[in-house]
Design an enzyme around this catalytic site. Sequence first.
Site, PDB file in Angstrom:
ATOM      1  N   ARG A   1      17.611 -18.025  45.876  1.00  0.00           N
ATOM      2  CA  ARG A   1      16.689 -17.362  44.922  1.00  0.00           C
ATOM      3  C   ARG A   1      17.396 -16.197  44.232  1.00  0.00           C
ATOM      4  O   ARG A   1      16.949 -15.044  44.276  1.00  0.00           O
ATOM      5  CB  ARG A   1      15.447 -16.873  45.647  1.00  0.00           C
ATOM      6  CG  ARG A   1      14.258 -16.777  44.682  1.00  0.00           C
ATOM      7  CD  ARG A   1      12.939 -16.782  45.328  1.00  0.00           C
ATOM      8  NE  ARG A   1      11.929 -16.813  44.275  1.00  0.00           N
ATOM      9  CZ  ARG A   1      10.644 -16.859  44.513  1.00  0.00           C
ATOM     10  NH1 ARG A   1      10.192 -16.890  45.744  1.00  0.00           N
ATOM     11  NH2 ARG A   1       9.793 -16.885  43.510  1.00  0.00           N
ATOM     12  N   CYS A   2      18.476 -16.531  43.573  1.00  0.00           N
ATOM     13  CA  CYS A   2      19.395 -15.480  43.146  1.00  0.00           C
ATOM     14  C   CYS A   2      20.377 -16.055  42.139  1.00  0.00           C
ATOM     15  O   CYS A   2      20.698 -17.227  42.186  1.00  0.00           O
ATOM     16  CB  CYS A   2      20.119 -15.019  44.403  1.00  0.00           C
ATOM     17  SG  CYS A   2      21.724 -14.324  44.212  1.00  0.00           S
TER      18      CYS A   2
ATOM     19  N   GLU B   1      13.471 -15.139  40.312  1.00  0.00           N
ATOM     20  CA  GLU B   1      14.052 -14.572  41.528  1.00  0.00           C
ATOM     21  C   GLU B   1      14.090 -13.053  41.538  1.00  0.00           C
ATOM     22  O   GLU B   1      14.579 -12.462  42.506  1.00  0.00           O
ATOM     23  CB  GLU B   1      15.461 -15.132  41.691  1.00  0.00           C
ATOM     24  CG  GLU B   1      16.362 -14.810  40.540  1.00  0.00           C
ATOM     25  CD  GLU B   1      17.418 -15.866  40.299  1.00  0.00           C
ATOM     26  OE1 GLU B   1      17.200 -17.027  40.669  1.00  0.00           O
ATOM     27  OE2 GLU B   1      18.453 -15.529  39.747  1.00  0.00           O
TER      28      GLU B   1
ATOM     29  N   GLN C   1      18.194 -29.984  42.892  1.00  0.00           N
ATOM     30  CA  GLN C   1      17.749 -29.090  41.821  1.00  0.00           C
ATOM     31  C   GLN C   1      18.513 -29.354  40.531  1.00  0.00           C
ATOM     32  O   GLN C   1      18.196 -28.761  39.504  1.00  0.00           O
ATOM     33  CB  GLN C   1      17.994 -27.627  42.237  1.00  0.00           C
ATOM     34  CG  GLN C   1      17.222 -27.203  43.470  1.00  0.00           C
ATOM     35  CD  GLN C   1      17.562 -25.802  43.941  1.00  0.00           C
ATOM     36  OE1 GLN C   1      17.737 -25.591  45.119  1.00  0.00           O
ATOM     37  NE2 GLN C   1      17.652 -24.831  43.042  1.00  0.00           N
TER      38      GLN C   1
END
Length: 801
Positions: free
Chosen positions: A376-377, A747, A229
């Site tokens: 996701r945070c 998120e 990523q």
Amino acid sequence: MTTSTTESRALDEVKIGGLGSSRKRVEDDRFIRGKGNYVDDVVLPGMLHMEILRSPLPHARIKSIDTSRAWAIPGVHLVLTGEMMATRNLAWMPTLSYDTQAVLATDKVRFQGQEVACVIADDPYIAKDACEAIEVDYEPLPVIVNPVQGLAPDAPVIRDDKVGQADNVVYHWEVGDQAGTDRAFEQADVISTLECHYPRSHPSPIECCGSVADFNRATSKLTLYVTSQAPHIVRAAVAMVAELPEQMIRIISPDIGGGFGNKVPIYPGYVCSILASILLERPVKWIEDKTGNLISTGFARDVYLKGEMALRRDGKILAFRMHTDADHGAFFADAQPSKFKIGLMHSAFAAYDVPVAHLTARGIYTNKAPGGVAYRCSFRVTEAMFFQERMVQAAADDLGLDQAAFRRMNFVRDDDFPHRTPLGFLTDSGQYAKCLDVGLQAIGYENFKAEQAEARQRGKLLGLGISTMTEPLGAGNSREYDILGIKMFDSAEIKVHMSGKAIVRTGAKTQGQGHETTWAQIVAHELGIPADDVVVEEGDTDTAPFGMGTYASRSTPVAGAAVAMAARKIRAKARKLAAHLLEVSEEDIEWELGRFYVRSSPQRGASIQECAMAAYSNMPDGMEPGLENTSFYDPPNLTWPFAVYIVTVEVDPETGVWDVLRMVAVDDCGVRINPMIVEGQIMGGLTEAYAMASMQFITFDADGNCVGSNYMDYLLPTAWETPGFELHSEVVTPCPHHPIGAKGIGECAAVGGPAAFVNAVMDALGETGVRNIDMPVLPDRVWEALTYRRDVSGHPPVRQD
Ligand code: CDP
């Protein structure tokens, strides 16, 4: 956009795919047709395959490793062990949190699934067989599976490799005003307390991790295709770890099948494939299998949360205290801003006007795979918001107040922004009470409460859970945020070709979020070039400008802002070109979407495409040719979206099974670039939130065995189980400091959603006096709580012998 005359010929922004257009995702065409290009699709001439031998034991001393049988298997080219890595100074690597992590174990294994050796062979099957032929003699050691065991005075020291490490504590960290908080607690009428465990969860992208390393001796260049990523961070890390010159490293992250934070860290498999390619001078591919991914790559959460809230009888929150014990596994490998040891946990209660607070955090080593990735945070925000909303509900109950009214009374008010939170953040904007009201209206709050009371008379258990969240999205600004000293800004490059078509490149890396669609929309908004005329590329460090990558919903706040700023600089140059073409001075030129025109005679204009052609064919004297710009964007602050999630449930008192009746989501993420994509992000996040709250279970037994290492045990929700979601988009608070007013969204729902489900079940159990059931709120836990009227803890089991 300026439309200063009635004769405006401005383009219709939605028609050209600008802001607010729900244009279909351009990337989906190739994905739906099976034409995506993932790391496993990369096939290079002469490519070999690598497999990893993992430890079956969670804690053991390695007495010996015998690789002779593996070497003897035809088709095997190389067997790597920790000892061989050590001779090249590669047995250990630095983590993104200033710790070290074993690449291949030398002295001990410290978690089940740790990398012990790897084999490079003609094909993956030979490599796998050869791994099984390696004989490792382990001497088992006592196993630690939770912080309580890790902190015991007689606990074995897991990280005895670290000089000066005499216990299992990774760090102590604190923030806030302890003395002021103590004073506020002395003034409290009521003190409310809560303890809970946010269990380990795994981001579990459908595509596992993998790499193809291709070292070319002739050019001395290393090309690494990798599931990352953050490709530029990988380039920097490879330069550091493998001591290769950075300009000779090219990192390519092709299509990525989901990341969710799992693909931010650097994994041993990447390092081993690089070394193998250098040693063998052939491309080496490593593709992780699902169990490998589930047991050894970045886990999230696993944090024990404890807090108290000082309250006035009328409902005013006076202060809060929080303590967290985070189970980091064997290596502290979180990817997060360097100076915040527990990520952004201190964003807890940021939506509430709390005068004073104090947070302490402790990290503990255990015999588990590294944890703490931001699934996701934004770096522990999920845990912070979960605790916040569970605590707020408990406090409202303790005061006997309506939970919605209690929240509204304590929210930061619309005219209080920018607002300094007691733990140091500066929130930017929001309409918190309005979002709540929209949600309550949509769910039919008052009616539901009446229905709930009536149902209770008949022995039917209904519950309503509210969760709100505000989240610091867009790390960072360079004053406050860095990872390993590298400042957290981002950049974008736009090249407008002579035909007026354009290419955008950023240092972000989409993993399914739709950047190829939305960055083009920003260009359409700023320059009036139709989005279909703009192509977007990310993920190749030889072509993309530098960036810190995509995680923590930072792409729109930072890289998206950089796209807008680069476009504005291009527009400024195009204005000069328009003045030249129209033979007037620049001051006489006005802009409307897609076109410059002469203020005094609006029919005389030059389109952005005409300006682009002029940049290559007819520029004024002294002007540099071309129409390109690279912009580095250092955000002045984080963006602070807000959301309200409301869930209603029915709990079966006989079995503890609970069903979602309705779920309403009100998200305010500022200006929405692509409303359809935003809705997709919210639905995906809510689905993951539902999974975490209701079914997802990946834990460790008392012997340190990972329970949940496959999709039979670790459940991913399908459309069958997932409830329907009712989304509301009517509240829009543009971000005051973002060039197009957008805040992050990726998120929010995964962060704020879990507490809404848990609060709903707890509300249904209201009269039992049960205060907490840890996630996942499985039916047997609900049944236990109902039957024995006691809290249910989800702490991993501990051996009693
Ligand atoms: O960093 P990441 O891409 O995961 O998260 P994000 O910046 O919140 O963006 C997720 C997706 O939603 C991207 O395609 C964004 O461009 C889009 N988005 C949007 O259309 N409007 C917003 N206000 C925020 C994001």
